[in-house]
Motif scaffolding. Structure first.
Motif, PDB file in Angstrom:
ATOM      1  N   PRO A 128       0.381  -0.967   0.298  1.00  0.00           N
ATOM      2  CA  PRO A 128      -0.354   0.350   0.065  1.00  0.00           C
ATOM      3  C   PRO A 128       0.716   1.532   0.166  1.00  0.00           C
ATOM      4  O   PRO A 128       0.448   2.580  -0.690  1.00  0.00           O
ATOM      5  CB  PRO A 128      -0.868   0.205   1.640  1.00  0.00           C
ATOM      6  CG  PRO A 128      -0.108  -1.291   2.177  1.00  0.00           C
ATOM      7  CD  PRO A 128       0.947  -1.950   1.083  1.00  0.00           C
ATOM      8  N   ASP A 129       2.172   1.141   0.364  1.00  0.00           N
ATOM      9  CA  ASP A 129       2.775   2.705   0.675  1.00  0.00           C
ATOM     10  C   ASP A 129       3.154   2.875  -1.041  1.00  0.00           C
ATOM     11  O   ASP A 129       3.181   4.353  -1.012  1.00  0.00           O
ATOM     12  CB  ASP A 129       3.965   2.332   1.068  1.00  0.00           C
ATOM     13  CG  ASP A 129       3.772   2.108   3.259  1.00  0.00           C
ATOM     14  OD1 ASP A 129       3.120   2.711   3.141  1.00  0.00           O
ATOM     15  OD2 ASP A 129       4.424   1.084   3.543  1.00  0.00           O
ATOM     16  N   LYS A 130       3.574   1.727  -1.231  1.00  0.00           N
ATOM     17  CA  LYS A 130       4.182   2.180  -3.223  1.00  0.00           C
ATOM     18  C   LYS A 130       3.052   3.324  -3.712  1.00  0.00           C
ATOM     19  O   LYS A 130       3.136   3.434  -4.487  1.00  0.00           O
ATOM     20  CB  LYS A 130       4.860   0.705  -4.155  1.00  0.00           C
ATOM     21  CG  LYS A 130       4.538   1.074  -5.024  1.00  0.00           C
ATOM     22  CD  LYS A 130       5.182  -0.460  -5.342  1.00  0.00           C
ATOM     23  CE  LYS A 130       6.253   0.316  -6.999  1.00  0.00           C
ATOM     24  NZ  LYS A 130       6.739  -1.213  -7.714  1.00  0.00           N
ATOM     25  N   LEU A 131       1.812   2.116  -4.121  1.00  0.00           N
ATOM     26  CA  LEU A 131       0.648   3.016  -4.390  1.00  0.00           C
ATOM     27  C   LEU A 131       0.394   4.224  -3.720  1.00  0.00           C
ATOM     28  O   LEU A 131       0.445   4.978  -4.398  1.00  0.00           O
ATOM     29  CB  LEU A 131      -0.532   1.772  -4.108  1.00  0.00           C
ATOM     30  CG  LEU A 131      -2.013   1.859  -4.556  1.00  0.00           C
ATOM     31  CD1 LEU A 131      -2.059   2.576  -6.531  1.00  0.00           C
ATOM     32  CD2 LEU A 131      -3.340   1.071  -4.387  1.00  0.00           C
ATOM     33  N   TRP A 132       0.400   4.210  -2.664  1.00  0.00           N
ATOM     34  CA  TRP A 132       0.076   5.277  -2.158  1.00  0.00           C
ATOM     35  C   TRP A 132       0.932   7.022  -2.170  1.00  0.00           C
ATOM     36  O   TRP A 132       0.719   7.694  -2.179  1.00  0.00           O
ATOM     37  CB  TRP A 132       0.924   5.620  -0.112  1.00  0.00           C
ATOM     38  CG  TRP A 132      -0.070   6.961   0.746  1.00  0.00           C
ATOM     39  CD1 TRP A 132       1.051   7.674   1.484  1.00  0.00           C
ATOM     40  CD2 TRP A 132      -1.402   7.525   0.741  1.00  0.00           C
ATOM     41  NE1 TRP A 132       0.392   8.506   1.447  1.00  0.00           N
ATOM     42  CE2 TRP A 132      -1.151   8.738   1.505  1.00  0.00           C
ATOM     43  CE3 TRP A 132      -2.520   7.136   0.326  1.00  0.00           C
ATOM     44  CZ2 TRP A 132      -2.221  10.007   1.970  1.00  0.00           C
ATOM     45  CZ3 TRP A 132      -3.598   8.195   0.285  1.00  0.00           C
ATOM     46  CH2 TRP A 132      -3.115   9.311   0.972  1.00  0.00           C
ATOM     47  N   SER A 133       2.724   6.103  -2.530  1.00  0.00           N
ATOM     48  CA  SER A 133       3.664   7.002  -3.239  1.00  0.00           C
ATOM     49  C   SER A 133       3.016   7.566  -4.434  1.00  0.00           C
ATOM     50  O   SER A 133       3.436   8.409  -5.157  1.00  0.00           O
ATOM     51  CB  SER A 133       5.011   6.534  -3.177  1.00  0.00           C
ATOM     52  OG  SER A 133       4.526   5.528  -4.186  1.00  0.00           O
ATOM     53  N   ASN A 134       2.068   7.319  -5.439  1.00  0.00           N
ATOM     54  CA  ASN A 134       1.389   7.831  -6.222  1.00  0.00           C
ATOM     55  C   ASN A 134       0.724   9.319  -6.402  1.00  0.00           C
ATOM     56  O   ASN A 134      -0.649   8.733  -5.833  1.00  0.00           O
ATOM     57  CB  ASN A 134       0.616   6.680  -7.670  1.00  0.00           C
ATOM     58  CG  ASN A 134       0.377   6.811  -9.076  1.00  0.00           C
ATOM     59  OD1 ASN A 134      -0.392   8.175  -8.687  1.00  0.00           O
ATOM     60  ND2 ASN A 134       0.054   5.783  -9.484  1.00  0.00           N
ATOM     61  N   GLN A 135       0.957  10.365  -6.888  1.00  0.00           N
ATOM     62  CA  GLN A 135       0.161  11.476  -6.576  1.00  0.00           C
ATOM     63  C   GLN A 135      -1.367  10.875  -7.235  1.00  0.00           C
ATOM     64  O   GLN A 135      -2.195  11.711  -6.461  1.00  0.00           O
ATOM     65  CB  GLN A 135       1.357  12.151  -7.932  1.00  0.00           C
ATOM     66  CG  GLN A 135       1.082  13.891  -7.314  1.00  0.00           C
ATOM     67  CD  GLN A 135       0.663  13.818  -6.100  1.00  0.00           C
ATOM     68  OE1 GLN A 135       1.649  14.171  -5.092  1.00  0.00           O
ATOM     69  NE2 GLN A 135      -0.051  14.666  -4.864  1.00  0.00           N
ATOM     70  N   TYR A 136      -1.365  10.658  -8.227  1.00  0.00           N
ATOM     71  CA  TYR A 136      -3.316   9.969  -8.606  1.00  0.00           C
ATOM     72  C   TYR A 136      -3.925   9.360  -7.804  1.00  0.00           C
ATOM     73  O   TYR A 136      -5.001  10.578  -7.162  1.00  0.00           O
ATOM     74  CB  TYR A 136      -2.692  10.188 -10.405  1.00  0.00           C
ATOM     75  CG  TYR A 136      -2.672  10.071 -11.143  1.00  0.00           C
ATOM     76  CD1 TYR A 136      -3.067  11.816 -11.453  1.00  0.00           C
ATOM     77  CD2 TYR A 136      -1.077   9.949 -12.419  1.00  0.00           C
ATOM     78  CE1 TYR A 136      -2.732  12.556 -12.617  1.00  0.00           C
ATOM     79  CE2 TYR A 136      -1.220  10.460 -12.883  1.00  0.00           C
ATOM     80  CZ  TYR A 136      -1.020  11.972 -13.037  1.00  0.00           C
ATOM     81  OH  TYR A 136      -1.238  12.457 -14.342  1.00  0.00           O
ATOM     82  N   VAL A 137      -3.378   8.657  -6.970  1.00  0.00           N
ATOM     83  CA  VAL A 137      -3.813   7.813  -6.002  1.00  0.00           C
ATOM     84  C   VAL A 137      -3.704   8.178  -4.526  1.00  0.00           C
ATOM     85  O   VAL A 137      -5.229   8.565  -4.415  1.00  0.00           O
ATOM     86  CB  VAL A 137      -2.730   6.084  -6.075  1.00  0.00           C
ATOM     87  CG1 VAL A 137      -3.477   5.969  -4.639  1.00  0.00           C
ATOM     88  CG2 VAL A 137      -3.229   5.327  -6.864  1.00  0.00           C
ATOM     89  N   ARG A 138      -2.992   9.387  -4.646  1.00  0.00           N
ATOM     90  CA  ARG A 138      -3.597  10.027  -2.778  1.00  0.00           C
ATOM     91  C   ARG A 138      -4.632  11.131  -3.523  1.00  0.00           C
ATOM     92  O   ARG A 138      -5.143  11.235  -2.903  1.00  0.00           O
ATOM     93  CB  ARG A 138      -1.666  10.720  -2.967  1.00  0.00           C
ATOM     94  CG  ARG A 138      -1.943  11.146  -0.645  1.00  0.00           C
ATOM     95  CD  ARG A 138      -0.474  11.773  -1.142  1.00  0.00           C
ATOM     96  NE  ARG A 138       0.698  11.031  -1.044  1.00  0.00           N
ATOM     97  CZ  ARG A 138       1.736  11.360  -1.226  1.00  0.00           C
ATOM     98  NH1 ARG A 138       1.799  12.287  -1.170  1.00  0.00           N
ATOM     99  NH2 ARG A 138       2.938  10.752  -1.529  1.00  0.00           N
TER     100      ARG A 138
END
Length: 185
Positions: A50-60
């Protein structure tokens, strides 16, 4: 092909509209399948890292709209979204299958009524020389076969659209993964 076109021309306006609705739900089934297959990667990504996904600006940016403030909350949101997408896709498919059966039965009923009217309007000599039991049995068998054929045709159309949706999604996912690996995305 000619037979289908002849039958299509004999259909009532109501059945024609129902066929258009079947086609619409078939396309929606394909799109829903695309969405459900496409939702697998973000779902698995949120579960595995989830941390890698959270690092994506669009996802955040999207996640903050829903009140998510850290990566651990992405798991709950992704499970919830995945379940909603899958439930919607299954609901559309079930509605499509039900509608396929309903329309096929309706077409069979219409054809049966037309065959009965045509038979009953024959002259008396024709009627007296025919075995009515055989005529009814033949009519019933042919109507049942036509219902099965229409249902199979509509199911084939649905399966074809769903397959196209899945293939397109897999191609798009493969393309995006390839671009991500190369570093262009």
């Amino acid at each position: 092909n000619k037979v289908l076109f002849k039958i299509y021309k004999k259909l009532s306006k109501k059945r024609t509209l129902q066929l258009y609705l079947v086609f619409l739900t078939t396309v929606l089934s394909g799109l829903a399948e695309m969405l459900s297959v496409g939702a697998i990667l973000p779902f698995l990504s949120a579960l595995s890292d989830p941390d890698k996904l959270w690092s994506n600006q669009y996802v955040r940016n999207i996640a903050t709209i829903f009140g998510v403030v850290n990566a651990d909350q992405l798991i709950f949101i992704s499970v919830f979204c995945f379940l909603i997408i899958i439930s919607g896709s299954v609901s559309i498919r079930l509605f499509n299958l039900w509608l396929n059966l309903k329309v096929a039965a309706g077409i069979g009923t219409d054809l049966s009524c037309q065959a009965f009217k045509r038979t009953i309007s024959q002259p008396y000599e024709y009627q007296s020389n025919r075995n009515t039991g055989e005529l009814i049995a033949t009519n019933t068998t042919q109507v049942f076969r036509s219902i099965e054929a229409f249902n199979a045709l509509l199911s084939l159309l649905t399966a074809f659209m769903v397959a196209i949706g899945i293939i397109l999604t897999l191609l798009l996912v493969d393309l995006s993964l390839t671009l991500a690996i190369v570093g262009l995305f």
